[in-house]
Design an enzyme around this catalytic site. Sequence first.
Site, PDB file in Angstrom:
ATOM      1  N   SER A  72       0.824  -1.198   0.000  1.00 48.28           N
ATOM      2  CA  SER A  72       0.000   0.000   0.000  1.00 48.28           C
ATOM      3  C   SER A  72       0.869   1.263   0.000  1.00 48.28           C
ATOM      4  O   SER A  72       1.689   1.440  -0.896  1.00 48.28           O
ATOM      5  CB  SER A  72      -0.952  -0.048   1.198  1.00 48.28           C
ATOM      6  OG  SER A  72      -1.970   0.920   1.086  1.00 48.28           O
ATOM      7  N   GLU A 103      -9.765  -3.534  -6.355  1.00 46.36           N
ATOM      8  CA  GLU A 103      -9.194  -2.411  -5.603  1.00 46.36           C
ATOM      9  C   GLU A 103      -9.440  -1.072  -6.291  1.00 46.36           C
ATOM     10  O   GLU A 103      -9.286  -0.962  -7.514  1.00 46.36           O
ATOM     11  CB  GLU A 103      -7.691  -2.587  -5.442  1.00 46.36           C
ATOM     12  CG  GLU A 103      -7.258  -3.836  -4.716  1.00 46.36           C
ATOM     13  CD  GLU A 103      -5.810  -3.765  -4.282  1.00 46.36           C
ATOM     14  OE1 GLU A 103      -5.383  -2.692  -3.829  1.00 46.36           O
ATOM     15  OE2 GLU A 103      -5.110  -4.787  -4.398  1.00 46.36           O
TER      16      GLU A 103
END
Length: 296
Positions: free
Chosen positions: A144, A237
């Site tokens: 991330s 995502e």
Amino acid sequence: MSREQREAIRQFRASSPLDLGGAVHEQRALFEQLLSHHPVPEDVIVTEAHYDTIPGLLVELAEEPCVGTVLYFHGGAYVLGSARSSLGIVADLARRSQTRVITIDYRLAPEHPAPAATDDAVRAYRALIASGVDPQRVVVAGESAGGGVALGLLAALSAVDEPMPAAALLFSPWVDLTLSGDSMTVRAEADFILNRTALERRVRDYLGDASATEQHSPLFADLHGLPPTLIQVGSDEVLLDDSTRLAARLVAADVSVTLDVTAQATHVFQSFAASWDEADAAMTRAATFVRTMVKP
């Protein structure tokens, strides 16, 4: 992936009080609690360490020789998380790849805005190499926001022609702080982990000045000279386009890159490897990549 596995993960996230867009000081404790529910395996040794003045944790296998080193940067939208909160995925990567993994406590915003995280990554990497570790036995990795930190580190090294690591491994990297990818909208309904509103607040915390979003987005850096890179991301995502566009930019910069997309997977789904078949398989592929890149 079975419907039951996906639903179990969705329910786990839905039942958590964590709000990635919430007040920083409240969410930090919740984030640590959420990511620390998996105990460290007994065959993994965790030692506190410093690289330059940057604190971190050294994760090693108790009875297996390590074939290389992974320098790892945790996630948390640049404002949450710690080296300790990343121990679940880090210990799994260390065991599967038979490497030692160093996970770094880079400084967090808003107390330490950009480019503090990248500066800490550069200092930690330089200290690791100065200690005698061969750069060609090192993989830089991150999840991330930590993937963004890792990419920022590599771009900084390339800019001053410093020795590169052997490879980079990026799990669902957040590399575009302008939030301009189409998946921010197209995948919004499918993504039960992240959302634009939360990310917008974290960008403000990290940068303060909205005009600096492109400047501090490693997606838009000069990526020439970077090492072979494996990017893993889920198709559900909102940050999917961060990965797809990064892969395209790496190709344009003549960098060897593998884009590994898992269908219907969520943000940093590899952390659910113990209960999600596709996550387990992805971690095995990631570990194989690491081991291949650092072997003598």
